[in-house]
Design a protein around this motif. Structure first.
Motif, mmCIF file in Angstrom:
data_model
loop_
_atom_site.group_PDB
_atom_site.id
_atom_site.type_symbol
_atom_site.label_atom_id
_atom_site.label_comp_id
_atom_site.label_asym_id
_atom_site.label_seq_id
_atom_site.Cartn_x
_atom_site.Cartn_y
_atom_site.Cartn_z
ATOM 1 N N ASP A 82 54.834 48.764 43.529
ATOM 2 C CA ASP A 82 54.134 50.005 43.871
ATOM 3 C C ASP A 82 54.180 50.195 45.376
ATOM 4 O OD1 ASP A 82 51.956 51.776 42.008
ATOM 5 O OD2 ASP A 82 51.822 52.060 44.171
ATOM 6 N N VAL A 83 54.088 51.453 45.797
ATOM 7 C CA VAL A 83 54.139 51.776 47.216
ATOM 8 C C VAL A 83 52.789 51.588 47.893
ATOM 9 C CG1 VAL A 83 53.545 54.234 46.991
ATOM 10 C CG2 VAL A 83 55.119 53.498 48.808
ATOM 11 N N ASP A 84 51.713 51.494 47.107
ATOM 12 C CA ASP A 84 50.358 51.520 47.634
ATOM 13 C C ASP A 84 49.732 50.134 47.646
ATOM 14 O OD1 ASP A 84 47.916 53.360 48.284
ATOM 15 O OD2 ASP A 84 47.184 51.952 46.787
ATOM 16 N N ALA A 85 49.158 49.743 48.786
ATOM 17 C CA ALA A 85 48.572 48.406 48.910
ATOM 18 C C ALA A 85 47.401 48.206 47.956
ATOM 19 C CB ALA A 85 48.105 48.176 50.354
ATOM 20 N N PHE A 86 46.636 49.257 47.692
ATOM 21 C CA PHE A 86 45.496 49.122 46.790
ATOM 22 C C PHE A 86 45.963 48.974 45.343
ATOM 23 C CE2 PHE A 86 43.685 50.921 50.593
ATOM 24 C CZ PHE A 86 42.480 50.249 50.713
ATOM 25 N N ALA A 87 47.081 49.602 44.993
ATOM 26 C CA ALA A 87 47.658 49.404 43.665
ATOM 27 C C ALA A 87 48.188 47.981 43.519
ATOM 28 C CB ALA A 87 48.780 50.415 43.417
ATOM 29 N N VAL A 88 48.870 47.483 44.526
ATOM 30 C CA VAL A 88 49.390 46.116 44.494
ATOM 31 C C VAL A 88 48.251 45.119 44.306
ATOM 32 C CG1 VAL A 88 50.476 44.343 45.931
ATOM 33 C CG2 VAL A 88 51.493 46.621 45.780
ATOM 34 N N GLU A 89 47.167 45.316 45.056
ATOM 35 C CA GLU A 89 46.017 44.416 44.935
ATOM 36 C C GLU A 89 45.360 44.562 43.556
ATOM 37 O OE1 GLU A 89 43.263 41.507 45.849
ATOM 38 O OE2 GLU A 89 45.141 42.037 46.857
ATOM 39 N N SER A 90 45.285 45.779 43.032
ATOM 40 C CA SER A 90 44.740 45.985 41.686
ATOM 41 C C SER A 90 45.569 45.252 40.640
ATOM 42 C CB SER A 90 44.699 47.480 41.348
ATOM 43 O OG SER A 90 43.774 48.174 42.140
ATOM 44 N N SER A 91 46.885 45.369 40.742
ATOM 45 C CA SER A 91 47.767 44.713 39.777
ATOM 46 C C SER A 91 47.602 43.201 39.824
ATOM 47 C CB SER A 91 49.229 45.090 40.043
ATOM 48 O OG SER A 91 49.484 46.424 39.655
ATOM 49 N N ARG A 92 47.497 42.651 41.020
ATOM 50 C CA ARG A 92 47.302 41.200 41.136
ATOM 51 C C ARG A 92 45.996 40.784 40.459
ATOM 52 N NH1 ARG A 92 49.293 41.250 47.347
ATOM 53 N NH2 ARG A 92 51.508 40.799 46.990
ATOM 54 N N ARG A 93 44.960 41.579 40.636
ATOM 55 C CA ARG A 93 43.669 41.243 40.040
ATOM 56 C C ARG A 93 43.690 41.414 38.522
ATOM 57 N NH1 ARG A 93 38.863 42.628 44.223
ATOM 58 N NH2 ARG A 93 39.976 42.092 46.147
ATOM 59 N N THR A 94 44.382 42.437 38.042
ATOM 60 C CA THR A 94 44.491 42.621 36.595
ATOM 61 C C THR A 94 45.250 41.467 35.955
ATOM 62 O OG1 THR A 94 44.322 45.034 36.696
ATOM 63 C CG2 THR A 94 45.462 44.109 34.791
ATOM 64 N N LEU A 95 46.340 41.060 36.562
ATOM 65 C CA LEU A 95 47.098 39.920 36.038
ATOM 66 C C LEU A 95 46.224 38.666 36.001
ATOM 67 C CD1 LEU A 95 50.451 40.555 37.928
ATOM 68 C CD2 LEU A 95 50.215 40.548 35.440
ATOM 69 N N ALA A 96 45.525 38.395 37.097
ATOM 70 C CA ALA A 96 44.690 37.199 37.169
ATOM 71 C C ALA A 96 43.567 37.242 36.140
ATOM 72 C CB ALA A 96 44.116 37.055 38.573
ATOM 73 N N ALA A 97 42.978 38.417 35.926
ATOM 74 C CA ALA A 97 41.875 38.544 34.972
ATOM 75 C C ALA A 97 42.307 38.237 33.542
ATOM 76 C CB ALA A 97 41.291 39.954 35.045
ATOM 77 N N ASN A 98 43.619 38.358 33.284
ATOM 78 C CA ASN A 98 44.143 38.095 31.942
ATOM 79 C C ASN A 98 44.928 36.790 31.859
ATOM 80 O OD1 ASN A 98 43.598 40.743 30.259
ATOM 81 N ND2 ASN A 98 44.214 41.407 32.307
ATOM 82 N N GLY A 99 44.855 35.983 32.923
ATOM 83 C CA GLY A 99 45.547 34.703 32.915
ATOM 84 C C GLY A 99 47.050 34.827 32.904
ATOM 85 N N LEU A 100 47.578 35.862 33.554
ATOM 86 C CA LEU A 100 49.018 36.131 33.541
ATOM 87 C C LEU A 100 49.593 35.964 34.941
ATOM 88 C CD1 LEU A 100 48.858 39.386 31.383
ATOM 89 C CD2 LEU A 100 49.561 37.117 30.580
ATOM 90 N N GLU A 101 50.877 35.642 34.998
ATOM 91 C CA GLU A 101 51.562 35.497 36.277
ATOM 92 C C GLU A 101 52.791 36.396 36.301
ATOM 93 O OE1 GLU A 101 52.484 31.477 37.222
ATOM 94 O OE2 GLU A 101 50.399 30.794 37.167
ATOM 95 N N ALA A 102 52.953 37.097 37.411
ATOM 96 C CA ALA A 102 54.122 37.950 37.609
ATOM 97 C C ALA A 102 54.272 38.183 39.104
ATOM 98 C CB ALA A 102 53.967 39.274 36.865
ATOM 99 N N GLU A 103 55.443 38.630 39.506
ATOM 100 C CA GLU A 103 55.692 38.962 40.906
ATOM 101 C C GLU A 103 55.234 40.391 41.156
ATOM 102 O OE1 GLU A 103 59.388 39.074 44.144
ATOM 103 O OE2 GLU A 103 59.792 38.751 42.010
ATOM 104 N N VAL A 104 54.438 40.597 42.202
ATOM 105 C CA VAL A 104 53.956 41.931 42.555
ATOM 106 C C VAL A 104 54.473 42.267 43.947
ATOM 107 C CG1 VAL A 104 51.976 43.462 42.722
ATOM 108 C CG2 VAL A 104 51.873 41.485 41.186
ATOM 109 N N ILE A 105 55.165 43.403 44.059
ATOM 110 C CA ILE A 105 55.849 43.782 45.290
ATOM 111 C C ILE A 105 55.300 45.109 45.803
ATOM 112 C CG2 ILE A 105 58.070 44.436 46.307
ATOM 113 C CD1 ILE A 105 59.442 42.764 44.178
#
Length: 332
Positions: free
Chosen positions: A222-245
């Motif tokens: 995503d182009v937006d820093a707040f979206a990137v941070e949201s995605s990282r938190r959503t992944l963590a809340a579900n016990g998932l790992e992925a690369e976020v750029i």
């Protein structure tokens, strides 16, 4: 020059010291204010600014460290994000001025009322369909906590409940939008391997894909820093790992992808813009392996099928519902 920057420069004598420009446009304002530095949460604008003013602009969801004599906030689209940004800046400016500049059609007069919560505010200028406001920070507010401002909600999906954490300013903040809801129903039979969620927002599609295809390597962009941070938190809340750029458009994505899944963005600030989605379609083949698939949801009125067929191959409409269509194309 952006009209908001032009309004600032009409009062240039106010902005000669150590100035922080928050959410600044990618124009020549830093060149006109040599003592100023920038803070951006838009990766594309940051990239443009860094090419011209290397080292003078930071990226992220919090103000950069350092001392500032004053700060200017360029009004964002979201009211909740405006609240967060004003407070984050005000905590660094006890006894010093904070300025707010924005277009009238973006709601600057409404936002000026938010500014008034921090002290006695006044309008300094009105020109170029914009306004410039100032407040002296009399009492330093408590630093805002993103956790407290996040919207937490649960989606009941066929794979089980998905916990979503959405931060202010993120697309469809605090809810599931119609396009993504439709696309979530049609994520079956994607090729395994390296899969991209383009324009990831709060990470709903990316997290769902990672859970459904656990052996695949998921990349969220995503182009937006707040979206990137949201995605990282959503992944963590579900016990998932992925690369976020954080990156500006499909050019920032990796190559050798087996699939690109997207509810592509169509806004640039308060303006409607289809450039990111059209560029995605035009260049998807450069990022997909042979047999790789593009699957996206879009408003039904958009003429995407001819563009998809021109640049990628035969375009299949999987479903049309509630004014949206899901398109599928495979690279030869």
């Amino acid at each position: 020059m952006d009209p908001r920057s032009e309004v600032l420069l009409r009062q240039a004598e106010l902005f000669q010291g150590r100035l922080l420009l928050a959410g600044l446009p990618a124009d020549d304002l830093l060149g006109q204010l040599p003592a100023a530095s920038g803070w951006s949460w838009h990766a594309g604008e940051l990239q443009t600014l860094e090419r011209r003013f290397n080292g003078r602009c930071s990226f992220g969801v919090a103000p950069p460290p350092g001392e500032f004599d004053a700060a200017v906030l360029f009004l964002p689209k979201s009211r909740e994000l405006t609240d967060y940004l004003l407070q984050a800046l005000a905590t660094r400016l006890a006894g010093r001025p904070l300025y707010l500049v924005g277009e009238k059609r973006a709601g600057i007069e409404r936002a000026a009322k938010q500014l008034a919560r921090l002290g006695r505010s006044r309008k300094l200028d009105s020109a170029r369909h914009c306004q410039l406001w100032q407040v002296e920070i009399e009492q330093t507010p408590a630093a805002p906590q993103l956790d407290a401002l996040a919207h937490h909600f649960t989606l009941e999906l066929e794979d089980g409940p998905l916990q979503v954490i959405s931060l202010p300013g993120v697309f469809s903040h605090g809810r599931l939008d119609v396009g993504s809801a439709l696309l979530l129903e049609y994520l079956d039979n994607l090729p395994g391997g390296r899969v991209l969620d383009f324009g990831c927002g709060a990470g709903i599609l990316g997290a769902t894909l990672k859970r459904r295809y656990p052996q695949s390597e998921l990349v969220l962009l995503d182009v937006d820093a707040f979206a990137v941070e949201s995605s990282r938190r959503t992944l963590a809340a579900n016990g998932l790992e992925a690369e976020v750029i954080a990156g500006d458009g499909i050019d920032a994505a990796p190559r050798q992808l087996t699939a690109i899944v997207s509810n592509p963005p169509f806004h640039q600030g308060v303006h409607t813009s289809y450039q990111a989605s059209e560029t995605l379609i035009e260049r998807a083949s450069e990022h997909l392996v042979s047999g790789g698939e593009l699957r996206l949801v879009a408003n039904a009125f958009l003429r995407y099928p001819p563009l998809i067929e021109q640049h990628l191959g035969a375009c299949q409409t999987i479903i049309e519902r509630n004014g949206f269509r899901i398109y599928r194309a495979v690279r030869a």
